[in-house]
Design a protein around this motif. Structure first.
Motif, PDB file in Angstrom:
ATOM      1  N   GLN A 187      -8.893 -13.286  -4.660  1.00 15.79           N
ATOM      2  CA  GLN A 187      -9.623 -14.389  -3.631  1.00 15.79           C
ATOM      3  C   GLN A 187      -8.698 -15.371  -3.113  1.00 15.79           C
ATOM      4  O   GLN A 187      -8.859 -15.852  -1.805  1.00 15.79           O
ATOM      5  CB  GLN A 187     -10.728 -15.014  -4.373  1.00 15.79           C
ATOM      6  N   ALA A 188      -7.863 -15.848  -4.074  1.00  9.28           N
ATOM      7  CA  ALA A 188      -6.781 -16.961  -3.672  1.00  9.28           C
ATOM      8  C   ALA A 188      -5.985 -16.387  -2.546  1.00  9.28           C
ATOM      9  O   ALA A 188      -5.569 -16.926  -1.361  1.00  9.28           O
ATOM     10  CB  ALA A 188      -6.148 -17.148  -4.673  1.00  9.28           C
ATOM     11  N   ALA A 189      -5.487 -15.083  -2.611  1.00  8.37           N
ATOM     12  CA  ALA A 189      -4.750 -14.558  -1.328  1.00  8.37           C
ATOM     13  C   ALA A 189      -5.414 -14.490  -0.055  1.00  8.37           C
ATOM     14  O   ALA A 189      -4.919 -15.063   0.964  1.00  8.37           O
ATOM     15  CB  ALA A 189      -4.465 -13.077  -1.840  1.00  8.37           C
ATOM     16  N   ALA A 190      -6.805 -14.255  -0.117  1.00  4.78           N
ATOM     17  CA  ALA A 190      -7.616 -14.192   1.138  1.00  4.78           C
ATOM     18  C   ALA A 190      -7.549 -15.109   1.796  1.00  4.78           C
ATOM     19  O   ALA A 190      -7.613 -15.785   2.800  1.00  4.78           O
ATOM     20  CB  ALA A 190      -8.848 -13.748   0.649  1.00  4.78           C
ATOM     21  N   GLY A 191      -8.082 -16.106   0.843  1.00  3.23           N
ATOM     22  CA  GLY A 191      -8.281 -17.680   1.237  1.00  3.23           C
ATOM     23  C   GLY A 191      -6.990 -18.542   1.603  1.00  3.23           C
ATOM     24  O   GLY A 191      -6.994 -19.311   2.862  1.00  3.23           O
ATOM     25  N   THR A 192      -5.922 -18.242   1.118  1.00  4.28           N
ATOM     26  CA  THR A 192      -4.549 -18.735   1.474  1.00  4.28           C
ATOM     27  C   THR A 192      -3.950 -18.360   2.822  1.00  4.28           C
ATOM     28  O   THR A 192      -3.811 -19.265   3.569  1.00  4.28           O
ATOM     29  CB  THR A 192      -3.721 -18.597   0.289  1.00  4.28           C
ATOM     30  N   TYR A 193      -4.224 -17.133   2.972  1.00  8.87           N
ATOM     31  CA  TYR A 193      -3.572 -16.473   4.118  1.00  8.87           C
ATOM     32  C   TYR A 193      -4.671 -16.270   5.238  1.00  8.87           C
ATOM     33  O   TYR A 193      -4.387 -15.668   6.262  1.00  8.87           O
ATOM     34  CB  TYR A 193      -2.672 -15.614   3.902  1.00  8.87           C
ATOM     35  N   ARG A 194      -5.953 -16.580   5.054  1.00  6.92           N
ATOM     36  CA  ARG A 194      -7.119 -16.212   5.929  1.00  6.92           C
ATOM     37  C   ARG A 194      -7.113 -14.668   6.527  1.00  6.92           C
ATOM     38  O   ARG A 194      -7.077 -14.534   7.473  1.00  6.92           O
ATOM     39  CB  ARG A 194      -6.777 -17.053   7.109  1.00  6.92           C
ATOM     40  N   VAL A 195      -7.122 -13.815   5.417  1.00  6.52           N
ATOM     41  CA  VAL A 195      -7.175 -12.173   5.818  1.00  6.52           C
ATOM     42  C   VAL A 195      -8.096 -11.822   4.737  1.00  6.52           C
ATOM     43  O   VAL A 195      -8.359 -12.124   3.637  1.00  6.52           O
ATOM     44  CB  VAL A 195      -5.813 -11.800   5.232  1.00  6.52           C
ATOM     45  N   HIS A 196      -8.800 -10.877   5.335  1.00  7.11           N
ATOM     46  CA  HIS A 196      -9.905 -10.152   4.497  1.00  7.11           C
ATOM     47  C   HIS A 196      -9.063  -9.424   3.410  1.00  7.11           C
ATOM     48  O   HIS A 196      -8.040  -8.619   3.858  1.00  7.11           O
ATOM     49  CB  HIS A 196     -10.719  -9.242   5.350  1.00  7.11           C
ATOM     50  N   VAL A 197      -9.624  -9.121   2.245  1.00  2.05           N
ATOM     51  CA  VAL A 197      -9.121  -8.307   1.047  1.00  2.05           C
ATOM     52  C   VAL A 197     -10.086  -7.294   0.590  1.00  2.05           C
ATOM     53  O   VAL A 197     -11.179  -7.835   0.274  1.00  2.05           O
ATOM     54  CB  VAL A 197      -8.654  -9.083  -0.146  1.00  2.05           C
ATOM     55  N   VAL A 198      -9.690  -6.101   0.638  1.00  2.00           N
ATOM     56  CA  VAL A 198     -10.583  -5.109  -0.050  1.00  2.00           C
ATOM     57  C   VAL A 198      -9.884  -4.566  -1.089  1.00  2.00           C
ATOM     58  O   VAL A 198      -8.861  -3.949  -0.957  1.00  2.00           O
ATOM     59  CB  VAL A 198     -11.078  -3.709   0.933  1.00  2.00           C
ATOM     60  N   VAL A 199     -10.492  -4.557  -2.372  1.00  2.00           N
ATOM     61  CA  VAL A 199      -9.777  -4.251  -3.698  1.00  2.00           C
ATOM     62  C   VAL A 199     -10.724  -3.119  -4.093  1.00  2.00           C
ATOM     63  O   VAL A 199     -11.884  -3.149  -4.624  1.00  2.00           O
ATOM     64  CB  VAL A 199      -9.631  -5.341  -4.725  1.00  2.00           C
ATOM     65  N   ALA A 200     -10.266  -1.712  -4.451  1.00  2.00           N
ATOM     66  CA  ALA A 200     -10.657  -0.734  -5.160  1.00  2.00           C
ATOM     67  C   ALA A 200     -10.205  -0.504  -6.475  1.00  2.00           C
ATOM     68  O   ALA A 200      -8.885  -0.035  -6.634  1.00  2.00           O
ATOM     69  CB  ALA A 200     -10.706   0.586  -4.158  1.00  2.00           C
ATOM     70  N   ASP A 201     -10.941  -0.836  -7.700  1.00  2.00           N
ATOM     71  CA  ASP A 201     -10.571  -0.692  -9.062  1.00  2.00           C
ATOM     72  C   ASP A 201     -11.005   0.601  -9.522  1.00  2.00           C
ATOM     73  O   ASP A 201     -11.792   1.249  -8.905  1.00  2.00           O
ATOM     74  CB  ASP A 201     -10.846  -1.971  -9.680  1.00  2.00           C
ATOM     75  N   ARG A 202     -10.627   0.882 -10.772  1.00  4.81           N
ATOM     76  CA  ARG A 202     -11.212   2.041 -11.369  1.00  4.81           C
ATOM     77  C   ARG A 202     -12.207   1.797 -12.655  1.00  4.81           C
ATOM     78  O   ARG A 202     -12.047   0.606 -12.853  1.00  4.81           O
ATOM     79  CB  ARG A 202     -10.102   3.252 -11.784  1.00  4.81           C
TER      80      ARG A 202
END
Length: 270
Positions: A187-202
């Protein structure tokens, strides 16, 4: 545009690409145009040694990437998934492939290796891949890469609208009832750089290792649109998270009327 994060199990002892294919079909059936799957999505992760990792590795013409290409052609979506890559240089890499319309668009090799990974894989030596696709301009990172702010920044500066991040987040001790720190960093990466983030965990237990199950979709404002798939204290299980996002919105780096996520930086002082 609908995007999906697929949380699936995988096992070195019993690799089953049908699990991957079924998750992709479910996501596409729900309308997803971008589908992200975990790190080492088909072959499993908990290798005993380098020989076992090498035995699971395959070239980009191998069965895993071929399956991704076939599914992306059949279903008309962009697929991002991790695989153990046997490079032309003979080295084994922890890699991610992006396919679109049946074509292999990009392969990115994980740069920041976690835990015992340096014993198994050769680290990548290139910046995050950022490519144009039918689902927008997508940047590729793998798991631990996302925990280095500079890496997310490089992808954002290269014009990424969406960071597609296959991960295998091991379940580590943490205070009861709180989210995993890995999801907070996403979430921090998305908000800091104003970019959508899609994470797929297992999910699923593999050779005694359990997983966070933190698959998520995060908007460019840093707020969650879907997930995390597994609540704190719960056991991670299979999930297909779908959320609607606008890739173009990530081009606007304004933070209110007077501030800007890029222009306000002071790199000469860093």
């Amino acid at each position: 545009m609908l995007v999906a994060a697929c949380q699936i199990p995988a096992s070195v002892d019993a690799p089953d690409p049908a699990i991957l294919a079924a998750a992709v079909r479910e996501a596409a059936g729900r309308g997803a145009r971008l589908v992200v799957l975990p790190e080492l999505a088909a072959c499993g992760y908990v290798f005993r040694d380098a020989a076992e990792a090498r035995a699971a590795a395959e070239p980009t013409t191998g069965p895993t990437v071929t399956l991704l290409r076939e599914l992306s052609a059949e279903l008309g979506c962009v697929l991002v998934a991790g695989f153990a890559e046997l490079g032309d240089d003979g080295q084994v890499h922890n890699s991610v492939a992006l396919t679109d319309g049946g074509g292999l668009v990009a392969v990115y090799r994980k740069v920041h290796l976690w835990g015992s990974e340096p014993d198994l894989f050769r680290a990548g030596d290139a910046r995050p891949a950022v490519v144009d696709t039918s689902a927008g301009r997508i940047g590729l990172l793998i798991c631990y890469d996302l925990e280095f702010p500079e890496w997310a920044r490089l992808a954002a500066e290269a014009g990424a609208e969406i960071l597609a991040v296959p991960v295998n987040w091991p379940l580590l001790p943490r205070p009861a009832g709180v989210p995993a720190l890995e999801t907070v960093k996403a979430q921090a990466a998305a908000g800091t750089y104003r970019v959508h983030v899609v994470v797929a965990d297992r999910c699923g237990s593999e050779r005694g290792v359990d997983w966070v199950g933190g698959s998520l979709v995060c908007g460019a404002d840093g707020y969650l649109l879907a997930g995390p798939a597994t609540a704190p204290g719960s056991v991670a299980g299979p999930a297909v998270l779908v959320a609607d996002l606008d890739p173009v919105a990530a081009r606007d780096k304004a933070v209110g009327p007077r501030n800007h996520a890029v222009h306000d930086r002071r790199p000469e002082l860093y």
